[in-house]
Design a protein around this motif. Structure first.
Motif, PDB file in Angstrom:
ATOM      1  N   VAL A 140     -46.604 -15.759   5.737  1.00 46.46           N
ATOM      2  CA  VAL A 140     -47.921 -16.329   5.417  1.00 46.46           C
ATOM      3  C   VAL A 140     -48.967 -15.256   5.670  1.00 46.46           C
ATOM      4  O   VAL A 140     -48.925 -14.556   6.685  1.00 46.46           O
ATOM      5  N   LYS A 141     -49.921 -15.110   4.735  1.00 50.07           N
ATOM      6  CA  LYS A 141     -51.004 -14.131   4.869  1.00 50.07           C
ATOM      7  C   LYS A 141     -52.325 -14.874   5.007  1.00 50.07           C
ATOM      8  O   LYS A 141     -52.615 -15.771   4.214  1.00 50.07           O
ATOM      9  N   VAL A 142     -53.111 -14.492   6.006  1.00 51.96           N
ATOM     10  CA  VAL A 142     -54.385 -15.173   6.233  1.00 51.96           C
ATOM     11  C   VAL A 142     -55.443 -14.137   6.605  1.00 51.96           C
ATOM     12  O   VAL A 142     -55.140 -13.139   7.262  1.00 51.96           O
ATOM     13  N   MET A 169     -44.754  -2.622   4.059  1.00 51.02           N
ATOM     14  CA  MET A 169     -44.941  -3.965   4.602  1.00 51.02           C
ATOM     15  C   MET A 169     -46.338  -4.540   4.332  1.00 51.02           C
ATOM     16  O   MET A 169     -46.726  -5.554   4.927  1.00 51.02           O
ATOM     17  N   HIS A 170     -47.073  -3.908   3.428  1.00 54.64           N
ATOM     18  CA  HIS A 170     -48.354  -4.469   2.993  1.00 54.64           C
ATOM     19  C   HIS A 170     -48.693  -3.855   1.644  1.00 54.64           C
ATOM     20  O   HIS A 170     -49.138  -2.711   1.568  1.00 54.64           O
ATOM     21  N   SER A 171     -48.442  -4.607   0.596  1.00 60.99           N
ATOM     22  CA  SER A 171     -48.848  -4.120  -0.722  1.00 60.99           C
ATOM     23  C   SER A 171     -49.311  -5.286  -1.580  1.00 60.99           C
ATOM     24  O   SER A 171     -49.228  -6.453  -1.170  1.00 60.99           O
ATOM     25  N   HIS A 172     -49.858  -4.933  -2.742  1.00 61.40           N
ATOM     26  CA  HIS A 172     -50.226  -5.898  -3.779  1.00 61.40           C
ATOM     27  C   HIS A 172     -49.665  -5.295  -5.054  1.00 61.40           C
ATOM     28  O   HIS A 172     -50.097  -4.220  -5.468  1.00 61.40           O
ATOM     29  N   THR A 173     -48.683  -5.972  -5.647  1.00 63.06           N
ATOM     30  CA  THR A 173     -47.807  -5.290  -6.603  1.00 63.06           C
ATOM     31  C   THR A 173     -48.366  -5.229  -8.027  1.00 63.06           C
ATOM     32  O   THR A 173     -47.613  -4.965  -8.951  1.00 63.06           O
ATOM     33  N   THR A 221     -49.120   0.082   3.081  1.00 61.93           N
ATOM     34  CA  THR A 221     -50.053   0.945   2.340  1.00 61.93           C
ATOM     35  C   THR A 221     -51.282   0.192   1.849  1.00 61.93           C
ATOM     36  O   THR A 221     -52.293   0.800   1.533  1.00 61.93           O
ATOM     37  N   ASP A 222     -51.192  -1.135   1.710  1.00 60.58           N
ATOM     38  CA  ASP A 222     -52.196  -1.921   0.985  1.00 60.58           C
ATOM     39  C   ASP A 222     -52.277  -1.439  -0.461  1.00 60.58           C
ATOM     40  O   ASP A 222     -53.365  -1.340  -1.046  1.00 60.58           O
ATOM     41  N   GLY A 223     -51.111  -1.114  -1.020  1.00 59.23           N
ATOM     42  CA  GLY A 223     -51.018  -0.693  -2.423  1.00 59.23           C
ATOM     43  C   GLY A 223     -51.811  -1.623  -3.335  1.00 59.23           C
ATOM     44  O   GLY A 223     -51.872  -2.822  -3.099  1.00 59.23           O
TER      45      GLY A 223
HETATM   46 ZN   LIG Z   1     -54.083  -6.081   1.359  1.00 57.57          ZN
END
Ligand SMILES: [Zn+2]
Length: 444
Positions: free
Chosen positions: A192-194, A86-90, A352-354
């Motif tokens: 939305v991400k802030v 539920m938290h990554s950057h692909t 994970t903040d991948g």
């Molecule tokens: Zn992140």
């Protein structure tokens, strides 16, 4: 894999050469002999899980004689809903040696699904690229995990997210926030991400938006029916975000413990916590214990050269020293804080903040589960954070109950006995189709 399972995969490959897993017509499948686990109610049932047209129809005592689909013999196995990040950057995986492993959303989707992670929420990538990838994947199918996306990251001028050279949406006033969030809403992001972050990271601080601007972002998101996830740095950031109506906050502050009134605020506001323990500690853990890099699922998922960079280059890169020191300071307090919040009933999601140092697309969800259990969550509670709670947050249904999309993970050992057993992947089933995991390995 059992023989039946292998035969089925082989059949799919013959019937549909070169086709992606999801464009294969959803199957009728009977999953026989396994323990069927539902983290939502902590139930473990024995029976035959029947899947029709990609959806769980029921649990039967035996395979009905007229059942049209294949039967998989899964004696001794464990079935859980597939996992979510539920938290990554692909974009891929970072390397301490310099050049990252560039996967992009397609490669990340493949890597994730290989590890049993069937849903990935991207919380900041180039806006047009990620939203159009998601739209295409939704319309046409395509291999890999399903990607959900925030699109850009709302932040202040020179704020966190602006340092990567990727265009994002800058908001410095409530007026700008309302205009920009409404404009993005027209493109249909999933959330939305802030960024609202007053923390100092290894001596580095970023400008951040003020509370009225944060409030305007959250209010406008709500007006458009969108959940908002706030990147936070301090406990006060979490307090402000929850009181202003954040759906979720991500990251875990420290080293000071959560203030005594915070639990009440989070519970009253219904704010979910996405702790991201892995990204906040794994890099330092790997240096202290290189055996973490030998895990079989990790070795299958990530190229050897990238893992070697963590063995040899990580401590030799002086630019990373501040970040490593920050991790060492926070490691234990973070576990204690997450344990305290979870024990008080604050709902959690695995993220994970991948795309950052020390975490790997897909695989690190399994590590996050282990760290949540280290923090004090039960195996069941950790599994909920990666499965049924994630489904609820995404407004999706997948799992083992009648009517759920049959997107499942079949394990060789019980994840309740030891949550690390989620790494012992026997098979991944996506909307009723047994995933050809080997075919996904093309991303490497
Ligand atoms: Zn992140």
């Amino acid at each position: 894999m059992t023989r039946n399972c292998f035969v089925l995969v082989a059949t799919l490959a013959v019937v549909a050469p070169g086709l992606s897993t999801r464009s294969v017509t959803a199957q009728d499948l009977a999953l026989s002999g396994a323990a069927i686990l539902n983290p939502a109610d902590e139930s473990m049932r024995h029976g035959v899980l029947l899947i029709e047209n990609g959806t769980v129809s029921r649990v039967a005592e035996a395979v009905p004689p007229d059942f049209p689909g294949e039967t998989l013999d899964l004696a001794g196995k464990f079935i859980i809903p597939a996992l979510a990040d539920m938290h990554s950057h692909t974009f891929g995986n970072m390397s301490p040696a310099g050049m990252p492993q560039l996967l992009g959303p397609p490669g990340t989707a493949n890597a994730a699904l290989y590890t049993g992670v069937a849903f990935v929420l991207d919380l900041f990538s180039p806006e047009e690229m990620i939203l159009s990838f998601r739209d295409r994947q939704r319309a046409e199918g395509g291999q890999g995990a399903q990607i959900f996306a925030a699109g850009p990251c709302f932040t202040a001028t020179n704020g966190h997210c602006s340092e990567y050279g990727i265009p994002t949406r800058i908001v410095n006033t409530p007026e700008e926030a309302r205009r920009e969030v409404a404009d993005l809403a027209a493109a249909g992001p999933d959330v939305v991400k802030v960024v609202y972050d007053h923390q100092s990271y290894g001596g580095r601080t970023f400008p951040t938006i003020d509370l009225p601007t944060l409030t305007a972002v959250l209010e406008t998101a709500r007006e458009h029916g969108l959940r908002a996830i706030v990147h936070v740095g301090t406990w006060q950031d979490i307090r402000d975000a929850a009181l202003a109506g954040a759906s979720a906050v991500t990251h875990t502050p420290g080293p000071d413990p959560p203030p005594p009134d915070l639990v009440e605020i989070l519970l009253h506001a219904g704010t979910i916590h996405i702790p991201t323990l892995a990204v906040q500690s794994e890099f330092a853990r790997m240096l202290d214990d290189p055996a973490l890099l030998d895990d079989p699922l990790l070795v299958e998922t990530v190229p050897a050269a990238l893992l070697d960079a963590y063995r040899t280059d990580a401590s030799a890169n002086p630019q990373l020293e501040g970040w490593l020191a920050f991790q060492r300071t926070l490691m234990e307090p973070n576990l204690a804080a997450v344990g305290a919040l979870a024990a008080a009933g604050v709902p959690m999601l695995t993220g994970t903040d991948g795309g950052n140092f020390g975490v790997f697309q897909g695989y690190s969800v399994h590590r996050e589960l282990e760290l949540l259990v280290d923090a004090g969550l039960s195996s069941w509670a950790a599994l909920r954070a990666a499965t049924t709670e994630a489904a609820r947050f995404l407004d999706r249904r997948w799992g083992v109950e009648p009517g759920d999309e049959a997107t499942l993970l079949v394990l060789d050992a019980s994840p309740v006995d030891a949550v690390a057993n989620t790494k012992r992947v026997h098979a991944v089933i996506q909307a009723g189709v047994v995933v050809d995991r080997e075919a996904l390995r093309s991303w490497r």
